[in-house]
Design a protein around this motif. Structure first.
Motif, PDB file in Angstrom:
ATOM      1  N   SER A 121       0.834  -1.208   0.000  1.00 37.24           N
ATOM      2  CA  SER A 121       0.000   0.000   0.000  1.00 37.24           C
ATOM      3  C   SER A 121       0.865   1.252   0.000  1.00 37.24           C
ATOM      4  CB  SER A 121      -0.932   0.005   1.207  1.00 37.24           C
ATOM      5  OG  SER A 121      -1.850  -1.061   1.156  1.00 37.24           O
ATOM      6  N   GLY A 122       1.964   1.207   0.760  1.00 35.99           N
ATOM      7  CA  GLY A 122       2.883   2.339   0.751  1.00 35.99           C
ATOM      8  C   GLY A 122       3.458   2.574  -0.631  1.00 35.99           C
ATOM      9  N   LEU A 123       3.845   1.488  -1.313  1.00 35.26           N
ATOM     10  CA  LEU A 123       4.360   1.599  -2.675  1.00 35.26           C
ATOM     11  C   LEU A 123       3.286   2.122  -3.621  1.00 35.26           C
ATOM     12  CD1 LEU A 123       6.545   1.062  -4.816  1.00 35.26           C
ATOM     13  CD2 LEU A 123       5.735  -1.303  -4.941  1.00 35.26           C
ATOM     14  N   ALA A 124       2.061   1.604  -3.466  1.00 32.61           N
ATOM     15  CA  ALA A 124       0.957   2.034  -4.323  1.00 32.61           C
ATOM     16  C   ALA A 124       0.646   3.515  -4.138  1.00 32.61           C
ATOM     17  CB  ALA A 124      -0.288   1.199  -4.021  1.00 32.61           C
ATOM     18  N   CYS A 125       0.659   3.964  -2.890  1.00 33.68           N
ATOM     19  CA  CYS A 125       0.366   5.376  -2.610  1.00 33.68           C
ATOM     20  C   CYS A 125       1.471   6.281  -3.140  1.00 33.68           C
ATOM     21  CB  CYS A 125       0.182   5.579  -1.111  1.00 33.68           C
ATOM     22  SG  CYS A 125      -1.365   4.910  -0.466  1.00 33.68           S
ATOM     23  N   ALA A 126       2.725   5.850  -3.032  1.00 35.44           N
ATOM     24  CA  ALA A 126       3.835   6.640  -3.545  1.00 35.44           C
ATOM     25  C   ALA A 126       3.743   6.767  -5.064  1.00 35.44           C
ATOM     26  CB  ALA A 126       5.163   6.011  -3.138  1.00 35.44           C
ATOM     27  N   ALA A 127       3.407   5.651  -5.724  1.00 32.07           N
ATOM     28  CA  ALA A 127       3.268   5.681  -7.181  1.00 32.07           C
ATOM     29  C   ALA A 127       2.105   6.583  -7.598  1.00 32.07           C
ATOM     30  CB  ALA A 127       3.055   4.265  -7.712  1.00 32.07           C
ATOM     31  N   SER A 128       0.994   6.473  -6.883  1.00 27.83           N
ATOM     32  CA  SER A 128      -0.175   7.300  -7.184  1.00 27.83           C
ATOM     33  C   SER A 128       0.114   8.767  -6.928  1.00 27.83           C
ATOM     34  CB  SER A 128      -1.368   6.853  -6.338  1.00 27.83           C
ATOM     35  OG  SER A 128      -1.657   5.492  -6.534  1.00 27.83           O
ATOM     36  N   ALA A 129       0.872   9.030  -5.871  1.00 26.19           N
ATOM     37  CA  ALA A 129       1.201  10.412  -5.527  1.00 26.19           C
ATOM     38  C   ALA A 129       2.015  11.075  -6.631  1.00 26.19           C
ATOM     39  CB  ALA A 129       1.979  10.452  -4.214  1.00 26.19           C
ATOM     40  N   GLY A 130       2.833  10.284  -7.315  1.00 25.67           N
ATOM     41  CA  GLY A 130       3.600  10.842  -8.427  1.00 25.67           C
ATOM     42  C   GLY A 130       2.695  11.347  -9.538  1.00 25.67           C
ATOM     43  N   VAL A 131       1.656  10.575  -9.830  1.00 33.38           N
ATOM     44  CA  VAL A 131       0.693  11.001 -10.852  1.00 33.38           C
ATOM     45  C   VAL A 131      -0.070  12.240 -10.374  1.00 33.38           C
ATOM     46  CG1 VAL A 131      -1.360  10.328 -12.167  1.00 33.38           C
ATOM     47  CG2 VAL A 131       0.468   8.662 -11.754  1.00 33.38           C
ATOM     48  N   LEU A 132      -0.477  12.226  -9.103  1.00 35.56           N
ATOM     49  CA  LEU A 132      -1.187  13.384  -8.547  1.00 35.56           C
ATOM     50  C   LEU A 132      -0.307  14.624  -8.552  1.00 35.56           C
ATOM     51  CD1 LEU A 132      -2.992  11.759  -5.469  1.00 35.56           C
ATOM     52  CD2 LEU A 132      -3.951  12.286  -7.709  1.00 35.56           C
ATOM     53  N   ALA A 133       0.993  14.431  -8.287  1.00 43.70           N
ATOM     54  CA  ALA A 133       1.921  15.565  -8.247  1.00 43.70           C
ATOM     55  C   ALA A 133       1.965  16.283  -9.591  1.00 43.70           C
ATOM     56  CB  ALA A 133       3.316  15.083  -7.853  1.00 43.70           C
ATOM     57  N   SER A 134       1.890  15.524 -10.679  1.00 43.70           N
ATOM     58  CA  SER A 134       1.915  16.148 -12.002  1.00 43.70           C
ATOM     59  C   SER A 134       0.709  17.068 -12.192  1.00 43.70           C
ATOM     60  CB  SER A 134       1.946  15.082 -13.095  1.00 43.70           C
ATOM     61  OG  SER A 134       0.759  14.310 -13.082  1.00 43.70           O
ATOM     62  N   LEU A 135      -0.437  16.667 -11.634  1.00 42.89           N
ATOM     63  CA  LEU A 135      -1.641  17.497 -11.722  1.00 42.89           C
ATOM     64  C   LEU A 135      -1.464  18.788 -10.935  1.00 42.89           C
ATOM     65  CD1 LEU A 135      -4.625  17.761 -12.609  1.00 42.89           C
ATOM     66  CD2 LEU A 135      -5.258  16.571 -10.503  1.00 42.89           C
ATOM     67  N   PHE A 136      -0.851  18.691  -9.739  1.00 46.14           N
ATOM     68  CA  PHE A 136      -0.648  19.867  -8.907  1.00 46.14           C
ATOM     69  C   PHE A 136       0.391  20.814  -9.514  1.00 46.14           C
ATOM     70  CE2 PHE A 136      -2.883  17.331  -5.822  1.00 46.14           C
ATOM     71  CZ  PHE A 136      -3.508  18.262  -5.010  1.00 46.14           C
ATOM     72  N   VAL A 137       1.372  20.249 -10.204  1.00 47.65           N
ATOM     73  CA  VAL A 137       2.367  21.087 -10.878  1.00 47.65           C
ATOM     74  C   VAL A 137       1.734  21.809 -12.062  1.00 47.65           C
ATOM     75  CG1 VAL A 137       4.495  21.066 -12.243  1.00 47.65           C
ATOM     76  CG2 VAL A 137       4.344  19.714 -10.153  1.00 47.65           C
ATOM     77  N   LEU A 138       0.851  21.115 -12.759  1.00 45.28           N
ATOM     78  CA  LEU A 138       0.274  21.653 -13.993  1.00 45.28           C
ATOM     79  C   LEU A 138      -0.706  22.782 -13.746  1.00 45.28           C
ATOM     80  CD1 LEU A 138       0.044  21.375 -17.083  1.00 45.28           C
ATOM     81  CD2 LEU A 138      -1.787  19.707 -16.687  1.00 45.28           C
ATOM     82  N   THR A 139      -1.572  22.633 -12.743  1.00 44.77           N
ATOM     83  CA  THR A 139      -2.636  23.619 -12.550  1.00 44.77           C
ATOM     84  C   THR A 139      -2.699  24.131 -11.121  1.00 44.77           C
ATOM     85  OG1 THR A 139      -5.046  23.943 -12.623  1.00 44.77           O
ATOM     86  CG2 THR A 139      -4.252  21.714 -12.184  1.00 44.77           C
ATOM     87  N   ARG A 140      -3.112  25.372 -10.980  1.00 42.95           N
ATOM     88  CA  ARG A 140      -3.260  25.984  -9.658  1.00 42.95           C
ATOM     89  C   ARG A 140      -4.539  25.519  -8.969  1.00 42.95           C
ATOM     90  NH1 ARG A 140      -2.361  31.523 -12.725  1.00 42.95           N
ATOM     91  NH2 ARG A 140      -0.076  31.666 -12.750  1.00 42.95           N
ATOM     92  N   ARG A 141      -5.436  24.918  -9.694  1.00 40.19           N
ATOM     93  CA  ARG A 141      -6.744  24.543  -9.141  1.00 40.19           C
ATOM     94  C   ARG A 141      -6.822  23.066  -8.756  1.00 40.19           C
ATOM     95  NH1 ARG A 141      -7.394  27.819 -13.577  1.00 40.19           N
ATOM     96  NH2 ARG A 141      -8.389  29.844 -13.190  1.00 40.19           N
ATOM     97  N   ALA A 142      -5.689  22.411  -8.682  1.00 40.65           N
ATOM     98  CA  ALA A 142      -5.689  20.962  -8.428  1.00 40.65           C
ATOM     99  C   ALA A 142      -6.266  20.600  -7.065  1.00 40.65           C
ATOM    100  CB  ALA A 142      -4.270  20.417  -8.549  1.00 40.65           C
ATOM    101  N   THR A 143      -6.155  21.501  -6.085  1.00 38.71           N
ATOM    102  CA  THR A 143      -6.661  21.187  -4.745  1.00 38.71           C
ATOM    103  C   THR A 143      -8.166  20.930  -4.747  1.00 38.71           C
ATOM    104  OG1 THR A 143      -6.807  23.569  -4.337  1.00 38.71           O
ATOM    105  CG2 THR A 143      -4.851  22.427  -3.498  1.00 38.71           C
ATOM    106  N   ALA A 144      -8.853  21.446  -5.756  1.00 40.83           N
ATOM    107  CA  ALA A 144     -10.302  21.233  -5.833  1.00 40.83           C
ATOM    108  C   ALA A 144     -10.645  19.773  -6.094  1.00 40.83           C
ATOM    109  CB  ALA A 144     -10.899  22.107  -6.935  1.00 40.83           C
ATOM    110  N   PHE A 145      -9.680  19.017  -6.604  1.00 41.88           N
ATOM    111  CA  PHE A 145      -9.941  17.614  -6.946  1.00 41.88           C
ATOM    112  C   PHE A 145      -9.632  16.664  -5.795  1.00 41.88           C
ATOM    113  CE2 PHE A 145      -8.895  19.739 -10.981  1.00 41.88           C
ATOM    114  CZ  PHE A 145     -10.049  19.477 -11.700  1.00 41.88           C
ATOM    115  N   GLU A 146      -9.021  17.143  -4.730  1.00 45.54           N
ATOM    116  CA  GLU A 146      -8.620  16.270  -3.622  1.00 45.54           C
ATOM    117  C   GLU A 146      -9.786  15.448  -3.064  1.00 45.54           C
ATOM    118  OE1 GLU A 146      -6.410  18.121  -0.523  1.00 45.54           O
ATOM    119  OE2 GLU A 146      -4.883  18.905  -1.856  1.00 45.54           O
TER     120      GLU A 146
END
Length: 241
Positions: free
Chosen positions: A130-155
């Protein structure tokens, strides 16, 4: 760098509260649901609780990228000579690791509910995967947060669907067939099924699927972070102004 980011997260009360209170709330609600339906509390309650806390902390803590944009440090991170995957990978690993703060509280609720805590190889494997899965998923989420200022709305939209599909809320087997197929696309589903598998063979297959999908998500995250960083530079969205 992971240690540095983890220290920053631990200094922010909001992230710490999420890592501590979410598992407790989740465990108490599952306990209440079991009591209301007359079903005995399973020994895997604390494991499901830890996994739920890991995912909740991951989706929330990755939001620190938005805070770095507010601080004005995101531009410097994106301008690093290191690859974006390495720069933001440390942050995503810290975001996933923050959820481990809830382990003692999950164990405490298990003790209150059943009077004992069972630990076996499957439970430990589920938490590691689960830790590995969350780290991998977080990488994908990080790209969204880098790309747009409104990413927090999707949390909030990312928390419950993965909880439901992974099987920590209800058994994955009771989901519609189409939902079960979709669930396998996320590495957290395989990790959870390791604990709830009926046979050792099923547990091993679930673990292999979880590892494979985590690796795929890591590769996707690497590419997305490069693309998101390049796009954010072009659009000049690495700062608030």
């Amino acid at each position: 760098m992971t240690r540095f980011h983890l220290k920053q997260l631990l200094r922010t009360p909001f992230f710490v509260q999420t890592a501590l209170l979410t598992p407790v709330s989740f465990a108490l609600l599952k306990w209440l649901g079991a009591a209301g339906s007359g079903v005995p509390v399973q020994q895997s309650l604390w494991v499901d609780t830890v996994v739920a806390g890991l995912w909740a902390s991951t989706t929330t803590a990755v939001g620190i990228i938005g805070f770095q944009r507010f601080q004005g440090t995101l531009e410097h991170l994106a301008s690093s000579v290191l690859p974006p995957g390495q720069v933001f990978g440390a942050l995503t690993a810290a975001a996933a690791g923050l959820g481990l703060l809830g382990v003692p509280l999950a164990v405490a609720v298990q003790l209150l509910a059943t009077g004992s805590v069972q630990v076996n190889a499957r439970f430990v494997m589920t938490i590691v995967l689960s830790g590995l899965a969350c780290a991998a998923s977080a990488g994908v989420l990080a790209s969204l947060f880098v790309l747009t200022r409104r990413a927090t709305a999707f949390e909030p939209l990312l928390l419950m669907p993965i909880w439901l599909l992974s099987g920590v809320v209800i058994p994955a087997q009771v989901l519609p067939a189409s939902a079960q197929v979709v669930a396998w696309l996320h590495p957290l589903s395989g990790a959870v099924r390791v604990t709830h598998a009926e046979t050792s063979t099923e547990a091993i297959v679930s673990a292999c699927v979880s590892i494979a999908t985590s690796l795929i998500w890591l590769l996707v995250a690497r590419r997305l972070l490069v693309a998101a960083t390049r796009r954010a530079r072009i659009d000049a969205t690495l700062s608030l102004s």
